[in-house]
Design a protein around this motif. Sequence first.
Motif, PDB file in Angstrom:
ATOM      1  N   GLU A 117     -37.162  79.857 -30.835  1.00  0.00           N
ATOM      2  CA  GLU A 117     -37.890  79.932 -29.583  1.00  0.00           C
ATOM      3  C   GLU A 117     -38.690  78.909 -29.922  1.00  0.00           C
ATOM      4  OE1 GLU A 117     -37.306  83.341 -30.505  1.00  0.00           O
ATOM      5  OE2 GLU A 117     -35.645  82.408 -28.654  1.00  0.00           O
ATOM      6  N   GLY A 118     -39.125  78.184 -31.254  1.00  0.00           N
ATOM      7  CA  GLY A 118     -40.030  77.482 -31.769  1.00  0.00           C
ATOM      8  C   GLY A 118     -41.334  78.131 -32.226  1.00  0.00           C
ATOM      9  N   ARG A 119     -41.912  79.022 -32.444  1.00  0.00           N
ATOM     10  CA  ARG A 119     -42.219  79.764 -32.822  1.00  0.00           C
ATOM     11  C   ARG A 119     -42.235  80.455 -34.267  1.00  0.00           C
ATOM     12  NH1 ARG A 119     -41.147  84.913 -28.636  1.00  0.00           N
ATOM     13  NH2 ARG A 119     -40.127  85.071 -29.895  1.00  0.00           N
ATOM     14  N   PRO A 120     -43.858  80.053 -35.023  1.00  0.00           N
ATOM     15  CA  PRO A 120     -43.050  80.361 -36.809  1.00  0.00           C
ATOM     16  C   PRO A 120     -43.217  81.813 -36.956  1.00  0.00           C
ATOM     17  CG  PRO A 120     -45.608  78.950 -35.995  1.00  0.00           C
ATOM     18  CD  PRO A 120     -44.853  79.238 -34.673  1.00  0.00           C
ATOM     19  N   VAL A 121     -43.054  81.689 -37.825  1.00  0.00           N
ATOM     20  CA  VAL A 121     -42.511  82.546 -38.494  1.00  0.00           C
ATOM     21  C   VAL A 121     -42.221  82.645 -40.095  1.00  0.00           C
ATOM     22  CG1 VAL A 121     -40.736  83.612 -37.007  1.00  0.00           C
ATOM     23  CG2 VAL A 121     -39.764  82.198 -38.356  1.00  0.00           C
ATOM     24  N   VAL A 122     -42.642  84.148 -40.377  1.00  0.00           N
ATOM     25  CA  VAL A 122     -42.702  84.507 -42.399  1.00  0.00           C
ATOM     26  C   VAL A 122     -41.822  85.825 -42.345  1.00  0.00           C
ATOM     27  CG1 VAL A 122     -44.025  85.447 -44.122  1.00  0.00           C
ATOM     28  CG2 VAL A 122     -44.945  83.650 -41.797  1.00  0.00           C
ATOM     29  N   GLY A 123     -40.903  85.326 -43.871  1.00  0.00           N
ATOM     30  CA  GLY A 123     -40.144  86.506 -43.897  1.00  0.00           C
ATOM     31  C   GLY A 123     -38.845  86.261 -42.971  1.00  0.00           C
ATOM     32  N   LYS A 124     -38.705  85.610 -42.357  1.00  0.00           N
ATOM     33  CA  LYS A 124     -37.119  85.226 -41.516  1.00  0.00           C
ATOM     34  C   LYS A 124     -36.592  83.804 -41.405  1.00  0.00           C
ATOM     35  CE  LYS A 124     -38.361  88.728 -37.982  1.00  0.00           C
ATOM     36  NZ  LYS A 124     -39.048  89.060 -35.836  1.00  0.00           N
ATOM     37  N   VAL A 125     -36.086  83.762 -41.393  1.00  0.00           N
ATOM     38  CA  VAL A 125     -35.376  82.721 -41.867  1.00  0.00           C
ATOM     39  C   VAL A 125     -34.806  81.761 -40.240  1.00  0.00           C
ATOM     40  CG1 VAL A 125     -32.332  80.848 -42.194  1.00  0.00           C
ATOM     41  CG2 VAL A 125     -33.235  83.716 -43.519  1.00  0.00           C
ATOM     42  N   GLY A 126     -35.621  80.582 -40.502  1.00  0.00           N
ATOM     43  CA  GLY A 126     -35.981  79.586 -39.264  1.00  0.00           C
ATOM     44  C   GLY A 126     -35.551  77.859 -39.645  1.00  0.00           C
ATOM     45  N   GLU A 127     -36.086  77.148 -38.559  1.00  0.00           N
ATOM     46  CA  GLU A 127     -35.715  75.864 -39.764  1.00  0.00           C
ATOM     47  C   GLU A 127     -37.146  75.581 -39.922  1.00  0.00           C
ATOM     48  OE1 GLU A 127     -33.381  73.152 -38.219  1.00  0.00           O
ATOM     49  OE2 GLU A 127     -32.030  74.442 -36.733  1.00  0.00           O
ATOM     50  N   LEU A 128     -36.880  74.758 -40.852  1.00  0.00           N
ATOM     51  CA  LEU A 128     -37.877  73.904 -40.724  1.00  0.00           C
ATOM     52  C   LEU A 128     -38.230  73.073 -40.373  1.00  0.00           C
ATOM     53  CD1 LEU A 128     -40.301  74.218 -44.237  1.00  0.00           C
ATOM     54  CD2 LEU A 128     -38.199  71.359 -44.598  1.00  0.00           C
ATOM     55  N   ALA A 129     -39.752  73.032 -40.222  1.00  0.00           N
ATOM     56  CA  ALA A 129     -40.311  72.176 -39.335  1.00  0.00           C
ATOM     57  C   ALA A 129     -41.905  71.288 -39.730  1.00  0.00           C
ATOM     58  CB  ALA A 129     -40.645  72.723 -38.031  1.00  0.00           C
ATOM     59  N   VAL A 130     -42.443  70.312 -39.391  1.00  0.00           N
ATOM     60  CA  VAL A 130     -43.169  69.774 -39.536  1.00  0.00           C
ATOM     61  C   VAL A 130     -44.740  69.720 -38.405  1.00  0.00           C
ATOM     62  CG1 VAL A 130     -45.009  67.731 -40.754  1.00  0.00           C
ATOM     63  CG2 VAL A 130     -42.822  68.227 -41.289  1.00  0.00           C
ATOM     64  N   LEU A 131     -45.828  69.825 -37.905  1.00  0.00           N
ATOM     65  CA  LEU A 131     -46.319  69.851 -37.387  1.00  0.00           C
ATOM     66  C   LEU A 131     -47.056  69.042 -36.845  1.00  0.00           C
ATOM     67  CD1 LEU A 131     -47.264  74.285 -37.312  1.00  0.00           C
ATOM     68  CD2 LEU A 131     -44.567  72.695 -36.424  1.00  0.00           C
ATOM     69  N   ALA A 132     -47.666  68.404 -37.621  1.00  0.00           N
ATOM     70  CA  ALA A 132     -48.218  66.896 -37.397  1.00  0.00           C
ATOM     71  C   ALA A 132     -48.193  65.773 -37.963  1.00  0.00           C
ATOM     72  CB  ALA A 132     -50.000  67.686 -37.887  1.00  0.00           C
ATOM     73  N   PRO A 133     -48.264  64.908 -37.982  1.00  0.00           N
ATOM     74  CA  PRO A 133     -48.346  63.170 -38.919  1.00  0.00           C
ATOM     75  C   PRO A 133     -48.495  62.930 -39.674  1.00  0.00           C
ATOM     76  CG  PRO A 133     -48.822  62.833 -36.625  1.00  0.00           C
ATOM     77  CD  PRO A 133     -49.340  64.670 -36.550  1.00  0.00           C
ATOM     78  N   TRP A 134     -47.764  62.135 -40.840  1.00  0.00           N
ATOM     79  CA  TRP A 134     -48.503  62.129 -42.051  1.00  0.00           C
ATOM     80  C   TRP A 134     -47.903  60.781 -42.803  1.00  0.00           C
ATOM     81  CZ3 TRP A 134     -44.003  64.505 -40.616  1.00  0.00           C
ATOM     82  CH2 TRP A 134     -42.786  64.041 -41.452  1.00  0.00           C
ATOM     83  N   PRO A 135     -49.017  60.164 -43.275  1.00  0.00           N
ATOM     84  CA  PRO A 135     -48.511  59.251 -43.713  1.00  0.00           C
ATOM     85  C   PRO A 135     -47.098  58.926 -44.712  1.00  0.00           C
ATOM     86  CG  PRO A 135     -51.193  59.285 -43.938  1.00  0.00           C
ATOM     87  CD  PRO A 135     -50.108  61.099 -43.343  1.00  0.00           C
ATOM     88  N   GLY A 136     -46.678  57.869 -44.388  1.00  0.00           N
ATOM     89  CA  GLY A 136     -45.007  58.067 -44.474  1.00  0.00           C
ATOM     90  C   GLY A 136     -43.583  58.157 -44.050  1.00  0.00           C
ATOM     91  N   MET A 137     -43.613  58.545 -42.741  1.00  0.00           N
ATOM     92  CA  MET A 137     -42.968  59.060 -42.062  1.00  0.00           C
ATOM     93  C   MET A 137     -42.400  58.126 -41.548  1.00  0.00           C
ATOM     94  SD  MET A 137     -45.270  60.382 -38.361  1.00  0.00           S
ATOM     95  CE  MET A 137     -43.569  60.459 -37.929  1.00  0.00           C
ATOM     96  N   THR A 138     -41.044  57.761 -41.809  1.00  0.00           N
ATOM     97  CA  THR A 138     -40.446  56.277 -40.864  1.00  0.00           C
ATOM     98  C   THR A 138     -41.158  56.132 -39.457  1.00  0.00           C
ATOM     99  OG1 THR A 138     -38.441  55.769 -40.137  1.00  0.00           O
ATOM    100  CG2 THR A 138     -38.324  57.987 -40.278  1.00  0.00           C
ATOM    101  N   LYS A 139     -41.372  54.621 -39.273  1.00  0.00           N
ATOM    102  CA  LYS A 139     -41.623  54.259 -37.918  1.00  0.00           C
ATOM    103  C   LYS A 139     -40.390  54.199 -36.939  1.00  0.00           C
ATOM    104  CE  LYS A 139     -43.279  50.120 -37.167  1.00  0.00           C
ATOM    105  NZ  LYS A 139     -43.947  49.476 -37.633  1.00  0.00           N
ATOM    106  N   GLY A 140     -39.453  55.231 -37.164  1.00  0.00           N
ATOM    107  CA  GLY A 140     -38.604  55.672 -36.759  1.00  0.00           C
ATOM    108  C   GLY A 140     -36.897  54.448 -37.343  1.00  0.00           C
ATOM    109  N   PHE A 141     -35.650  54.842 -36.431  1.00  0.00           N
ATOM    110  CA  PHE A 141     -34.470  54.276 -36.754  1.00  0.00           C
ATOM    111  C   PHE A 141     -34.381  52.512 -36.632  1.00  0.00           C
ATOM    112  CE2 PHE A 141     -32.687  58.138 -36.811  1.00  0.00           C
ATOM    113  CZ  PHE A 141     -33.406  58.736 -37.843  1.00  0.00           C
ATOM    114  N   TRP A 142     -34.153  51.568 -37.364  1.00  0.00           N
ATOM    115  CA  TRP A 142     -34.195  50.696 -37.610  1.00  0.00           C
ATOM    116  C   TRP A 142     -32.940  49.951 -36.041  1.00  0.00           C
ATOM    117  CZ3 TRP A 142     -36.362  46.051 -38.610  1.00  0.00           C
ATOM    118  CH2 TRP A 142     -35.587  45.168 -38.479  1.00  0.00           C
ATOM    119  N   ARG A 143     -34.150  49.802 -34.536  1.00  0.00           N
ATOM    120  CA  ARG A 143     -33.281  49.899 -33.923  1.00  0.00           C
ATOM    121  C   ARG A 143     -32.692  50.222 -32.917  1.00  0.00           C
ATOM    122  NH1 ARG A 143     -31.903  43.166 -35.258  1.00  0.00           N
ATOM    123  NH2 ARG A 143     -33.786  42.449 -36.080  1.00  0.00           N
TER     124      ARG A 143
END
Length: 629
Positions: free
Chosen positions: A437-463
């Motif tokens: 459901e997109g909620r943070p969990v501890v002790g359970k398996v889920g999707e690794l996600a980043v919640l805020a931007p960081w310098p270095g993240m790609t500008k996107g895919f070329w065209r």
Amino acid sequence: MEPVWYPDARAQETWLGRFMAELGFQDYEAFHRYSVEEAEAFYHAFFTRLGVPWRAPYTRVVEGHFPFPRFFVGGRLNLVEACLRHDPTRPALVHETEDGHVRSLTYGEARREVERLAGGLRALGVGRGDRVGLWLPMGLEAALALLAVAHLGGIAVPIFSGYGAEAAALRLKDAEAKLLIVQDGFLRRGRRVELLPEARKARAMAGTEKVAVVRRLGLPLEEEADLAALAGPLSPPEEMESMDPFMLIYTSGTTGRPKGTVHYHAGFPLKAALDLALLFDLREEDRLFWFTDLGWMMGPWAILGGLILGATVFLYDGAPDHPGPDRLWRMVAAHRLTHLGLSPTLVRALIPFGEAPVEAHDLSSLRVLGSTGEPWNLEPYLWFFRVVGKERLPIVNYSGGTEVSGGILGNVLVRPIKPMGFNTAVPGMKAAVLDEEGRPVVGKVGELAVLAPWPGMTKGFWRDEARYLETYFQKVPGVWVHGDFALLDEEGHFFLLGRSDDTLKVAGKRVGPAEVETAAMAHPALRECAAIGVPHPVKGEAIVLFAVLKPGFAPSEALAEEVAERVAEALGKPLRPERVLFVPDLPKTRNAKVMRRVVRAAFLGQDPGDLSALENPEAVAAIKRTREG
């Protein structure tokens, strides 16, 4: 799981320990909260401490949110000035070829060589925004060409040195490269590998205008320019805006054409430097060696991040076990390397040689071991820690990706390290594990996600903006969902369990392939294995395990039963593999990642997608034969 490595009093003298003290932090958890809750202040403090030479200062570190934030707004610089600003007498780059020739450049010499090469490239017509393919093995010319293209404001397109013409042409054509810089060839396991004939085919297929050649094997030139003979007027590096691109790195997709991730002057190089400083404790007096290729993210990452920190970057363009199984360890001893990065797959490949090749060399110069590329299994991790690290060196496990410019997760040297795990999200990375459901969990398996931007993240895919949005922002609105299956334990340690698109769901229970593989690897007969899910009429999915045996073991139904039972004992009977199939090898990329999607597609008779990155395509045919049998 208990830690195997603990920090001592020297932790406060690390890059991270000193930086925390300067900011008034004694507690790492408080420091990390600051790094994500006050990201603007954190990044400003770090890059001020690093001394990045801005031509014009930025007004804000981050402006906007996903999917298209801006970084270092208003700032102007050229990454080359950040890389080559150090004491001109200090060693910058050391290169050893497979046949044992060693060349090196100081920071002053590297700066002059980059200026000379940039002048020559300008004479060939390369300028701001022009794409330049770099088809070179790891060596001085690879590093210098990467920097020279950035010097001019051009955009480098690194290409894996092991590709054939078709894979290279695909990337050159998509990028609309104006120039291809290629090495005529190199040695691999003592055999000549000629790239120039492949480059001519690729040029014709892609319509690339010009080719310049690094001559190593002495192959005769035709229409190509000799890179060493190029000359042109010298000029200072072009002044670039912080978000101006300098590099496209292509990653293989599960279907369709490869994705060109777009990286910028104040992104990828600065993120690499931050991670190398705060995780790996790389200092000016250190020597960094990551076994990789320019065409993979870790090649430019090591070169640019290492140089920004003023360290010495060691480059090697040969096989890790040629002419003998001690080749890696001999180079560590001979060059007094302090940081060594290897993939788990490479470690597994070295284990059968035994401990003698390691013990034959003085590895006392090593301070930090690194690993990336895929999840670990316990046995090879402990071998690396015990045999190479002598149970005193930390293994900085590191995971992120080409699109990240480095790590989402890592290990810092001020916290204990658990086997195969990560003791932190990288400072500045607001990472979480999310449930369905997109909620943070501890002790359970889920999707690794980043919640805020960081310098270095790609500008996107070329065209290809739509594909970028679909890849990272489709599952949870406004959140970067990375595609890794992860677990965060109660003590704040992360564990990766494989790509989430590899996730198995057996009778309603989700399990990562790495969990199954680690359980199976407890059997002494297995060298490596890969678990996949296949359709099942009752369970939804069933597990099929492909296993590669160690020398001295032969495939049999009894052995397959034993392996399956090991998994059942560790994970429970519902997760017992339906079948265990023995194969000579698993399909791997040339940077040693096991391609589970290819295993699954081959076994099910489906389209495996882009296979240009495979080191061993014959492994696919062997898997298909198991289906037919």
